[in-house]
Design a protein around this motif. Structure first.
Motif, PDB file in Angstrom:
ATOM      1  N   UNK A 245      27.662  15.874  91.885  1.00 34.97           N
ATOM      2  CA  UNK A 245      28.371  14.599  91.457  1.00 34.97           C
ATOM      3  C   UNK A 245      27.891  13.340  92.992  1.00 34.97           C
ATOM      4  N   UNK A 246      27.202  12.595  92.709  1.00 36.68           N
ATOM      5  CA  UNK A 246      27.124  11.293  93.669  1.00 36.68           C
ATOM      6  C   UNK A 246      27.866  10.256  93.237  1.00 36.68           C
ATOM      7  N   UNK A 247      29.412  10.570  93.731  1.00 34.69           N
ATOM      8  CA  UNK A 247      30.294   9.628  93.473  1.00 34.69           C
ATOM      9  C   UNK A 247      31.338  10.082  92.257  1.00 34.69           C
ATOM     10  N   UNK A 248      32.432  10.699  92.637  1.00 38.78           N
ATOM     11  CA  UNK A 248      33.371  11.002  91.645  1.00 38.78           C
ATOM     12  C   UNK A 248      33.984   9.840  91.334  1.00 38.78           C
ATOM     13  N   UNK A 249      34.453   9.797  89.916  1.00 45.20           N
ATOM     14  CA  UNK A 249      35.226   8.756  89.299  1.00 45.20           C
ATOM     15  C   UNK A 249      36.526   9.043  89.890  1.00 45.20           C
ATOM     16  N   UNK A 250      36.931   9.799  90.564  1.00 45.84           N
ATOM     17  CA  UNK A 250      38.348   9.817  91.047  1.00 45.84           C
ATOM     18  C   UNK A 250      38.447   9.248  92.292  1.00 45.84           C
ATOM     19  N   UNK A 251      37.843   9.752  93.104  1.00 49.79           N
ATOM     20  CA  UNK A 251      37.779   9.074  94.536  1.00 49.79           C
ATOM     21  C   UNK A 251      36.261   8.704  95.333  1.00 49.79           C
ATOM     22  N   UNK A 252      35.314   8.865  94.568  1.00 50.99           N
ATOM     23  CA  UNK A 252      34.068   8.199  95.013  1.00 50.99           C
ATOM     24  C   UNK A 252      33.510   9.230  95.867  1.00 50.99           C
ATOM     25  N   UNK A 254      31.302  12.172  97.301  1.00 44.25           N
ATOM     26  CA  UNK A 254      29.805  12.414  97.172  1.00 44.25           C
ATOM     27  C   UNK A 254      29.582  13.840  97.359  1.00 44.25           C
ATOM     28  N   UNK A 255      29.264  14.597  96.651  1.00 44.33           N
ATOM     29  CA  UNK A 255      29.048  16.202  96.953  1.00 44.33           C
ATOM     30  C   UNK A 255      27.867  16.312  97.955  1.00 44.33           C
ATOM     31  N   UNK A 256      27.942  17.453  98.737  1.00 51.41           N
ATOM     32  CA  UNK A 256      26.692  17.606  99.756  1.00 51.41           C
ATOM     33  C   UNK A 256      25.370  18.038  99.077  1.00 51.41           C
ATOM     34  N   UNK A 257      24.703  16.664  98.829  1.00 49.88           N
ATOM     35  CA  UNK A 257      23.612  16.524  98.091  1.00 49.88           C
ATOM     36  C   UNK A 257      22.414  17.789  98.606  1.00 49.88           C
ATOM     37  N   UNK A 258      22.199  17.466  99.898  1.00 46.79           N
ATOM     38  CA  UNK A 258      21.070  18.203 100.553  1.00 46.79           C
ATOM     39  C   UNK A 258      21.554  19.755 100.508  1.00 46.79           C
ATOM     40  N   UNK A 259      22.556  20.050 100.640  1.00 45.22           N
ATOM     41  CA  UNK A 259      22.849  21.475 100.536  1.00 45.22           C
ATOM     42  C   UNK A 259      22.880  22.022  99.185  1.00 45.22           C
ATOM     43  N   UNK A 274      25.045  14.307  88.656  1.00 44.41           N
ATOM     44  CA  UNK A 274      25.641  13.316  87.729  1.00 44.41           C
ATOM     45  C   UNK A 274      26.007  11.864  88.603  1.00 44.41           C
ATOM     46  N   UNK A 275      25.166  11.118  88.435  1.00 43.41           N
ATOM     47  CA  UNK A 275      25.267  10.021  89.377  1.00 43.41           C
ATOM     48  C   UNK A 275      25.592   8.703  88.316  1.00 43.41           C
ATOM     49  N   UNK A 276      26.347   8.928  87.484  1.00 42.69           N
ATOM     50  CA  UNK A 276      26.757   7.759  86.518  1.00 42.69           C
ATOM     51  C   UNK A 276      27.670   6.660  87.208  1.00 42.69           C
ATOM     52  N   UNK A 277      28.274   7.064  88.074  1.00 45.17           N
ATOM     53  CA  UNK A 277      28.853   5.854  88.934  1.00 45.17           C
ATOM     54  C   UNK A 277      28.087   5.718  90.137  1.00 45.17           C
ATOM     55  N   UNK A 278      27.622   6.735  90.921  1.00 48.67           N
ATOM     56  CA  UNK A 278      27.210   6.451  92.322  1.00 48.67           C
ATOM     57  C   UNK A 278      25.885   6.517  92.568  1.00 48.67           C
ATOM     58  N   UNK A 279      24.959   6.934  91.906  1.00 52.50           N
ATOM     59  CA  UNK A 279      23.609   6.907  92.169  1.00 52.50           C
ATOM     60  C   UNK A 279      22.697   5.625  92.414  1.00 52.50           C
ATOM     61  N   UNK A 288      22.348   5.522 101.753  1.00 53.51           N
ATOM     62  CA  UNK A 288      20.980   5.960 101.271  1.00 53.51           C
ATOM     63  C   UNK A 288      20.516   7.213 101.926  1.00 53.51           C
ATOM     64  N   UNK A 289      20.737   7.532 102.978  1.00 50.83           N
ATOM     65  CA  UNK A 289      20.776   8.858 103.515  1.00 50.83           C
ATOM     66  C   UNK A 289      21.448  10.051 102.785  1.00 50.83           C
ATOM     67  N   UNK A 290      22.667   9.755 102.481  1.00 46.35           N
ATOM     68  CA  UNK A 290      23.823  10.808 102.008  1.00 46.35           C
ATOM     69  C   UNK A 290      22.884  11.084 100.582  1.00 46.35           C
ATOM     70  N   UNK A 291      22.421  10.117  99.982  1.00 49.25           N
ATOM     71  CA  UNK A 291      21.924  10.386  98.555  1.00 49.25           C
ATOM     72  C   UNK A 291      20.501  10.492  98.223  1.00 49.25           C
ATOM     73  N   UNK A 292      19.815  10.670  99.408  1.00 52.27           N
ATOM     74  CA  UNK A 292      18.504  10.667  99.307  1.00 52.27           C
ATOM     75  C   UNK A 292      17.823  11.743  98.493  1.00 52.27           C
ATOM     76  N   UNK A 293      18.614  13.042  98.433  1.00 49.93           N
ATOM     77  CA  UNK A 293      18.528  14.410  97.805  1.00 49.93           C
ATOM     78  C   UNK A 293      18.385  14.038  95.996  1.00 49.93           C
ATOM     79  N   UNK A 294      19.033  13.077  95.744  1.00 46.84           N
ATOM     80  CA  UNK A 294      18.767  12.647  94.234  1.00 46.84           C
ATOM     81  C   UNK A 294      17.240  12.669  93.843  1.00 46.84           C
ATOM     82  N   UNK A 295      16.204  12.178  95.146  1.00 42.89           N
ATOM     83  CA  UNK A 295      14.956  12.126  94.526  1.00 42.89           C
ATOM     84  C   UNK A 295      14.380  13.070  94.419  1.00 42.89           C
ATOM     85  N   UNK A 296      15.035  14.512  94.683  1.00 40.70           N
ATOM     86  CA  UNK A 296      14.315  15.782  94.326  1.00 40.70           C
ATOM     87  C   UNK A 296      15.077  16.600  93.414  1.00 40.70           C
ATOM     88  N   UNK A 297      16.025  15.910  92.682  1.00 43.55           N
ATOM     89  CA  UNK A 297      16.710  16.485  91.561  1.00 43.55           C
ATOM     90  C   UNK A 297      15.879  16.798  90.561  1.00 43.55           C
TER      91      UNK A 297
END
Length: 488
Positions: A245-252, A254-259, A274-279, A288-297
Motif C-alpha cells: 500500500x502506497x499510502x494507507x487510508x488510515x494514517x497515510x 507507506x509500506x516498504x516498497x523496495x523490500x 494499492x495506490x488508490x490514495x497515495x500513488x 518520489x524515492x520511497x515510491x519509486x518501486x511502484x514503477x516495477x510493480x
C-alpha cells in the motif's frame, strides 16, 4: 388503419429549446456562485425531516416542468451536499473536483458515448488518458491500463489478472479447481478493506488472505511477511501475490516498497500496489524515492478523483504485462465483431481489459483537467497538501492539550485532545464529542479512526481549496469546543 400524418411521435427532447437553454445557463450560474462562495458556507448541514420525507415519495406518474424540477433540486438537494467541495473537508480521502472537470462531465454526458468499442473520438481520448497515467507513474509504454470507477474496481481488476496469471493452471478456463492448493495473497492489517472484498469475490475467500502486522509507523513488517510465505509454502499452499500500500487510508503509511518488490521477485509472486490514495504522491519530491518501486510493480491501482481532484468517479488500473491483462478478460461475442473500417473499427475494445461493457466517457474530465493545469501544477498541489498536513502536525505538537497519534505521512494527520485526569474511555468520549460538534456546527469535516485502541481525530487532505489558515482554524476550533465540554 392509423393515419401516419395525424400521429405525433413522442420524444424526450424539450418542446421549447430556448427555455431549456436558459435553464441550463441558470444551472451553470448557480454552480459558479456555489464554488465562488463555498468558503463562506457551512461545510455540512443536517437534513431536515421534511426533506427526507420529500425524497421518499413514490415515482411520479406524470412529468413536471423542468424549471419546477430544478427548483425542487435547489430546495431539497443542493443545500445538503456531502461537503467535499468545501476547503475544510478532511473526513475521507475524497477530492474536491474542479469547475472545468465538472463542465467536462456535462459535455461527456451530452455526447453520451459508450466508451468501450468503436471508431469514435472518445475511444482515442480514453487511450490517450491511459497513456498519460502510465507516464505519471513511469510505467512502460507497452504496458496496458483501463479507467474504472475507483480504487475498489481498480484493485479487483488487477487481482483478477494476477489470479488468472498464476502458473500454468488455466484458472480462467477451469476455475480455482485448476489449482491443486489454496492460492494465498499477502497484505498488511492496515490495507484497505477492498482488498479482502476482492479476494472474496475472485474466489480466494478470507482464508486466502494473510494480513501481516505493522510496525509503529503502521508499515508492513517484511520479516513477518517472509516468514508467513515460507510457512505457507511448507504447508503446500500457493502464495501468488503481495499487495503493498502506497499510502494507507488510515494514517497515510507507506509500506516498504523496495523490500516488498524484492520479496516478490525472490518467491516469484505478483507484486500489486494499492495506490488508490497515495500513488500520485510520487510527484512530490519528498516521496518520489520511497515510491519509486511502484514503477516495477506488476500492477497498480490508483484514483484520479483523489489527487488529480477530478469530479467523481474515476480510477485507473495499470498492468505491466498487457498480454496477461488482455488474456484475463478478452471475449468477442457475435454481436461485438470488430471491423477494420466503419463504426465497428477503431482501437481494441476496452471490454477486453475489464469486466464492464457499458462505460461512460469518464476520460474527458481527466483529459480537459490535465490540459488545463499540466503535470507540474498537479505536482505542486499534491506537495501543498502534504506540507499542510505537516504544518497541522507541527501545530498539534506545539500545543500541550493536543497529542499526535501517528507520524504524519503524506497528507494525513491523526491527533486528539487530551485533558489531565481523564482515562481512555473519557478521552474517547471527549474527542468523539469534539468531532460531532465541529461537523454539526459546519466548521470542518475531519473523521475518526482507532489507532492502537485509542479514538483519534483524523484529517485526510486531498483538497485543492485548502489553505494553511484552515489548519490554524481547525486547531482553534478543536481547542475551543474541547474547553466548552466540561463533563464527559
Amino acid at each position: 388503419m392509423t393515419n401516419k400524418k395525424s400521429r405525433e411521435d413522442l420524444t424526450l427532447d424539450p418542446k421549447d429549446w430556448e427555455a431549456m437553454r436558459q435553464l441550463g445557463h441558470q444551472m451553470i450560474d448557480d454552480l459558479i456562485d456555489y464554488w465562488k462562495n463555498i468558503r463562506q458556507e457551512k461545510i455540512w448541514k443536517p437534513i431536515p425531516a421534511e426533506v427526507k420525507a420529500f425524497l421518499d415519495q413514490p415515482i411520479p406518474a406524470k412529468g413536471q416542468d423542468p424549471k419546477e424540477v430544478y427548483e425542487e433540486f435547489k430546495h431539497f438537494i443542493f443545500p445538503y451536499n456531502k461537503g467535499n467541495v468545501h476547503p475544510r473537508f478532511f473526513a475521507w480521502i475524497q477530492g474536491t473536483g474542479t469547475p472545468l472537470g465538472t463542465f467536462a462531465d456535462l459535455l461527456a454526458s451530452g455526447m453520451n458515448p459508450n466508451t468501450t468499442i468503436g471508431e469514435h473520438s472518445a475511444m482515442y481520448v480514453d487511450r490517450q488518458v491511459v497513456n498519460w497515467c502510465k507516464q505519471l507513474m513511469n510505467f512502460p509504454s507497452e504496458s496496458s491500463g483501463i479507467l474504472v470507477s475507483g480504487g475498489s474496481m481498480a484493485n479487483i481488476t488487477a487481482l483478477t489478472v494476477a489470479r488468472n496469471s498464476f502458473g500454468e493452471e488455466k484458472i480462467r478456463q477451469r476455475g480455482l479447481k485448476a489449482a491443486s492448493a489454496q492460492l494465498v495473497l499477502y497484505c498488511s492489517v492496515e490495507t484497505h478493506s477492498c482488498i479482502q472484498k476482492a479476494a472474496e469475490i475472485i474466489g480466494l475467500g478470507t482464508d486466502g488472505v494473510r494480513k501481516i502486522g505493522v510496525n509503529d509507523r503502521f508499515e508492513m513488517k517484511t520479516d513477518e511477511l517472509e516468514a508467513q510465505i515460507q510457512e505457507d509454502l511448507g504447508q503446500g499452499l500457493f502464495p501468488f501475490c503481495i499487495v503493498g500500500t502506497s499510502g494507507t487510508v488510515n494514517t497515510g503509511a507507506i509500506d516498504p516498497m523496495d523490500e516488498l518488490l524484492a520479496i516478490s521477485r525472490k518467491y516469484g509472486l505478483w507484486f500489486h500496489v494499492d495506490g488508490a490514495y497515495g500513488a500520485l504522491a510520487k510527484l512530490d519530491p519528498k516521496y518520489a524515492t520511497r515510491l519509486k518501486a511502484i514503477e516495477e510493480a506488476d500492477s497498480l491501482a490508483f484514483d484520479l478523483h483523489k489527487w488529480l481532484y477530478v469530479p467523481y468517479e474515476v480510477g485507473c488500473t495499470l498492468i505491466r504485462d498487457s498480454k496477461k491483462h488482455r488474456e484475463a478478460f478478452a471475449m468477442t461475442p457475435n454481436y461485438l465483431l470488430q471491423e477494420t473500417r466503419g463504426l465497428s473499427g477503431g482501437p481494441d475494445s476496452i471490454n477486453n481489459y475489464g469486466f464492464e461493457l457499458s462505460r461512460g466517457f469518464k476520460a474527458l474530465k481527466i483529459w480537459m483537467s490535465i490540459k488545463e493545469h499540466g503535470r507540474e501544477k498537479y505536482a505542486q498541489m499534491i506537495s501543498q497538501n502534504n506540507r499542510q498536513a505537516e504544518y497541522l502536525g507541527d501545530l498539534v505538537q506545539e500545543n500541550p492539550q493536543l497529542q499526535l497519534m501517528a507520524p504524519v505521512s503524506m497528507s494525513i494527520t491523526c491527533f486528539r485532545m487530551v485533558k489531565p485526569g481523564l482515562d481512555e474511555s473519557q478521552l474517547r468520549d471527549l474527542n468523539r464529542e469534539i468531532l460531532l460538534r465541529i461537523q454539526e456546527e459546519g466548521i470542518a469535516s475531519p473523521s475518526s479512526t482507532i489507532l492502537n485502541g485509542k479514538y483519534t481525530l483524523r484529517v485526510a487532505n486531498v483538497n485543492q481549496r485548502t489553505r494553511m489558515e484552515d489548519m490554524d482554524l481547525l486547531v482553534r476550533e478543536v481547542l475551543r469546543i474541547g474547553q466548552e465540554i466540561r463533563t464527559i
